[in-house]
Scaffold this motif. Sequence first.
Motif, mmCIF file in Angstrom:
data_model
loop_
_atom_site.group_PDB
_atom_site.id
_atom_site.type_symbol
_atom_site.label_atom_id
_atom_site.label_comp_id
_atom_site.label_asym_id
_atom_site.label_seq_id
_atom_site.Cartn_x
_atom_site.Cartn_y
_atom_site.Cartn_z
ATOM 1 N N ALA A 30 35.684 44.987 49.858
ATOM 2 C CA ALA A 30 36.421 44.493 48.690
ATOM 3 C C ALA A 30 36.097 45.330 47.472
ATOM 4 C CB ALA A 30 36.092 43.025 48.426
ATOM 5 N N ALA A 31 37.008 45.314 46.529
ATOM 6 C CA ALA A 31 36.819 45.986 45.241
ATOM 7 C C ALA A 31 37.336 45.064 44.140
ATOM 8 C CB ALA A 31 37.558 47.319 45.209
ATOM 9 N N PRO A 32 36.644 44.996 43.003
ATOM 10 C CA PRO A 32 37.030 44.044 41.956
ATOM 11 C C PRO A 32 38.300 44.443 41.225
ATOM 12 C CG PRO A 32 35.220 45.423 41.205
ATOM 13 C CD PRO A 32 35.437 45.770 42.648
ATOM 14 N N ILE A 33 38.979 43.426 40.697
ATOM 15 C CA ILE A 33 40.175 43.595 39.875
ATOM 16 C C ILE A 33 39.936 42.869 38.558
ATOM 17 C CG2 ILE A 33 42.645 43.116 39.649
ATOM 18 C CD1 ILE A 33 42.119 45.111 41.836
ATOM 19 N N THR A 34 40.318 43.479 37.457
ATOM 20 C CA THR A 34 40.108 42.890 36.132
ATOM 21 C C THR A 34 41.371 42.192 35.647
ATOM 22 O OG1 THR A 34 38.611 44.706 35.602
ATOM 23 C CG2 THR A 34 39.371 43.356 33.760
ATOM 24 N N THR A 35 41.217 40.984 35.149
ATOM 25 C CA THR A 35 42.312 40.270 34.497
ATOM 26 C C THR A 35 42.096 40.307 32.995
ATOM 27 O OG1 THR A 35 42.633 38.791 36.383
ATOM 28 C CG2 THR A 35 43.508 38.054 34.269
ATOM 29 N N HIS A 36 43.134 40.631 32.256
ATOM 30 C CA HIS A 36 43.056 40.708 30.796
ATOM 31 C C HIS A 36 43.788 39.518 30.186
ATOM 32 C CE1 HIS A 36 41.536 44.841 31.155
ATOM 33 N NE2 HIS A 36 42.453 44.990 32.091
ATOM 34 N N ASN A 37 43.208 38.945 29.158
ATOM 35 C CA ASN A 37 43.779 37.794 28.456
ATOM 36 C C ASN A 37 43.917 38.136 26.977
ATOM 37 O OD1 ASN A 37 41.478 36.526 30.582
ATOM 38 N ND2 ASN A 37 43.572 35.776 30.824
ATOM 39 N N PRO A 38 44.924 38.963 26.634
ATOM 40 C CA PRO A 38 45.030 39.455 25.253
ATOM 41 C C PRO A 38 45.332 38.368 24.235
ATOM 42 C CG PRO A 38 46.932 40.122 26.558
ATOM 43 C CD PRO A 38 45.947 39.556 27.509
ATOM 44 N N LYS A 39 45.925 37.248 24.676
ATOM 45 C CA LYS A 39 46.195 36.117 23.798
ATOM 46 C C LYS A 39 45.946 34.834 24.583
ATOM 47 C CE LYS A 39 49.700 38.289 20.813
ATOM 48 N NZ LYS A 39 51.080 38.155 20.258
ATOM 49 N N PRO A 40 45.709 33.712 23.894
ATOM 50 C CA PRO A 40 45.534 32.448 24.616
ATOM 51 C C PRO A 40 46.736 32.154 25.507
ATOM 52 C CG PRO A 40 44.891 32.179 22.322
ATOM 53 C CD PRO A 40 45.506 33.546 22.434
ATOM 54 N N GLY A 41 46.458 31.847 26.770
ATOM 55 C CA GLY A 41 47.522 31.534 27.706
ATOM 56 C C GLY A 41 48.133 32.737 28.403
ATOM 57 N N TRP A 42 47.736 33.954 28.004
ATOM 58 C CA TRP A 42 48.262 35.169 28.624
ATOM 59 C C TRP A 42 47.311 35.627 29.730
ATOM 60 C CZ3 TRP A 42 50.996 39.230 25.116
ATOM 61 C CH2 TRP A 42 51.925 38.585 24.279
ATOM 62 N N SER A 43 47.873 36.242 30.767
ATOM 63 C CA SER A 43 47.071 36.736 31.878
ATOM 64 C C SER A 43 47.788 37.947 32.472
ATOM 65 C CB SER A 43 46.906 35.640 32.938
ATOM 66 O OG SER A 43 46.101 36.082 34.006
ATOM 67 N N GLU A 44 47.137 39.122 32.423
ATOM 68 C CA GLU A 44 47.769 40.369 32.854
ATOM 69 C C GLU A 44 46.787 41.224 33.654
ATOM 70 O OE1 GLU A 44 50.804 41.105 29.057
ATOM 71 O OE2 GLU A 44 48.983 42.327 29.237
ATOM 72 N N GLN A 45 47.346 42.081 34.512
ATOM 73 C CA GLN A 45 46.543 43.065 35.232
ATOM 74 C C GLN A 45 47.238 44.416 35.215
ATOM 75 O OE1 GLN A 45 45.567 41.636 39.169
ATOM 76 N NE2 GLN A 45 44.180 40.057 38.392
ATOM 77 N N ASP A 46 46.434 45.471 35.389
ATOM 78 C CA ASP A 46 46.948 46.842 35.410
ATOM 79 C C ASP A 46 47.186 47.248 36.864
ATOM 80 O OD1 ASP A 46 47.515 49.504 35.208
ATOM 81 O OD2 ASP A 46 45.592 50.082 34.315
ATOM 82 N N PRO A 47 48.432 47.482 37.284
ATOM 83 C CA PRO A 47 48.684 47.876 38.675
ATOM 84 C C PRO A 47 47.913 49.125 39.106
ATOM 85 C CG PRO A 47 50.730 47.198 37.650
ATOM 86 C CD PRO A 47 49.699 47.246 36.552
ATOM 87 N N ALA A 48 47.652 50.026 38.186
ATOM 88 C CA ALA A 48 46.891 51.219 38.559
ATOM 89 C C ALA A 48 45.517 50.840 39.098
ATOM 90 C CB ALA A 48 46.748 52.150 37.354
ATOM 91 N N GLU A 49 44.954 49.763 38.575
ATOM 92 C CA GLU A 49 43.653 49.309 39.061
ATOM 93 C C GLU A 49 43.770 48.747 40.481
ATOM 94 O OE1 GLU A 49 39.853 46.508 37.703
ATOM 95 O OE2 GLU A 49 41.686 46.520 36.503
ATOM 96 N N TRP A 50 44.920 48.142 40.808
ATOM 97 C CA TRP A 50 45.134 47.671 42.190
ATOM 98 C C TRP A 50 45.024 48.842 43.160
ATOM 99 C CZ3 TRP A 50 50.502 44.932 41.241
ATOM 100 C CH2 TRP A 50 50.333 43.871 40.328
ATOM 101 N N TRP A 51 45.694 49.933 42.836
ATOM 102 C CA TRP A 51 45.703 51.095 43.716
ATOM 103 C C TRP A 51 44.303 51.702 43.814
ATOM 104 C CZ3 TRP A 51 47.601 53.221 47.677
ATOM 105 C CH2 TRP A 51 47.532 54.596 47.922
ATOM 106 N N GLN A 52 43.604 51.783 42.692
ATOM 107 C CA GLN A 52 42.232 52.279 42.714
ATOM 108 C C GLN A 52 41.351 51.421 43.614
ATOM 109 O OE1 GLN A 52 41.137 52.275 38.574
ATOM 110 N NE2 GLN A 52 42.494 53.992 38.057
ATOM 111 N N ALA A 53 41.559 50.093 43.548
ATOM 112 C CA ALA A 53 40.781 49.181 44.380
ATOM 113 C C ALA A 53 41.092 49.396 45.857
ATOM 114 C CB ALA A 53 41.069 47.730 43.978
#
Length: 503
Positions: A30-53
């Motif tokens: 397994a490899a970790p994936i980061t979730t970003h929460n730039p604002k309350p209630g927001w949840s995003e990920q960078d697809p490039a990190e998926w490929w790296q993982a």
Amino acid sequence: MAALLGIDLGAGSLKATLIDETGATLAEAAAPITTHNPKPGWSEQDPAEWWQALCTAVPQVLEKAGIAAGDIAAVGISAGAHIAVLEDAKGEVLRPAIMWNDQRSTAEAAELHERAGEMIIATGLNRANPTWTLCQLAWLQKHEPQVLARTERLYIAKDWLRSRLTADWTTDYSDALGALMSDVETRGWSPDICGLIGWDMATLPPVGAPEAIAGEVTEAAARATGLAAGTPVVIGSNDTTVELYGAGAIEAGQGAIKLATAGVVFLACDRPEVHPPVSCYPHIMPGLWYMASGINACATAHRWVRDTFFADLPKETAFAEMDRLAGTVAPGSDGLIFHPYLMGERAPHWDPKLRAAFIGLTLGHTRAHFARACYEGIAYALNDVLRTAKDLSGASFGDMRLLGGGARSATWRQIIADVTGLTVKVPANGDASFGAALVAGVGGGVFASPQAAVARCARILEENRPDAGRHATYARMFDLYDAARRGLTPVSHRLHAQQHESV
């Protein structure tokens, strides 16, 4: 003996599992994936990190298994539903992927339901809410129109990741349905639903069967991942679909409870059961469907309790200590109740403004009580989903497979059995990467049919039966849990308003 590779893109990590044709696990990585929460209630990920993982986990699993890449007969990929990736004409990703637990499109979901709710449900089998891609795209139209103006292709998460391996552009019906942009009659995209937001259907991928071969690993992907060029890759399906299938729930009435980042309740059925807000999806098994509904914070809440109340312990041992301490406390946690609404809530309340709470505190409560109350609170939230599904559909739930990392806890398993009153069974392999590998085996010809794959590979390790006395105790506690939730809802809404006014 042929090997099969299953890859699952989870909310917190990407997992690769190699199995043989008997279902035995050869290796996992397994490899970790980061979730970003730039604002309350927001949840995003960078697809490039998926490929790296993926490029990290796949070489590791090959090395651990000690097999040659050429021994892999086929590859399957799964990921969370509803997660769209938008690319421009050059194949560049235009923005971070909005996750299934993102709540920013609440207003757009309400507007879509008010304007065309009956049509959306009749055509797409589900009700508009912020989880679905349709509502997220409606939000982007209002707030990031420049992104949509450049969009040439829309991928769903597992399809984008697979496209890095094969350069294909395809999805399956389960993920098309998960976008809330499909038509149950054609099992393709719906012009009527897409028309509600003026979506260009030329940006939507072709739809095929999960076990169909989408393409082969390209030379470039082989260099990046260590896989053999030419290895077949199936279309695959979303994580909940392959999990339920891989757990062996392949007959109507069989179900599962998933204890992972989100908590999910599933039930297989022999026809589409349309009971919004309970979700309805096609099963891997031809002719079967399943209902699914989930809570936002399951393992997320578990991890938060660990990091908040057990921060003095090494992280590698803190969960085990939580589990031990939870087992020393009597059912009901001496009146301590936990509402796990750390990210608002999806099913069954669909209220992004709900707040988490511990209530009933006394001087007699210790962190052992907080550990058990965490397990119980998540079990209450899942029972809330079960109760609503039963009320809406009239369905009866038989034994339930228990999936996800939380299934390793004997204490938590028994709490879930006692709270729900259902026997819970733990499969030998109960995660999406295993299910994805089975689907790959069907498409790659290792198994003659989806039924044959499950018959050969799906096994139950152990089960927990409910205790009548503890179930009665938990029935009383659940009533208090529910009453407290109803009483605190106006307070949660006022806190939400106050927070947003100060932002």
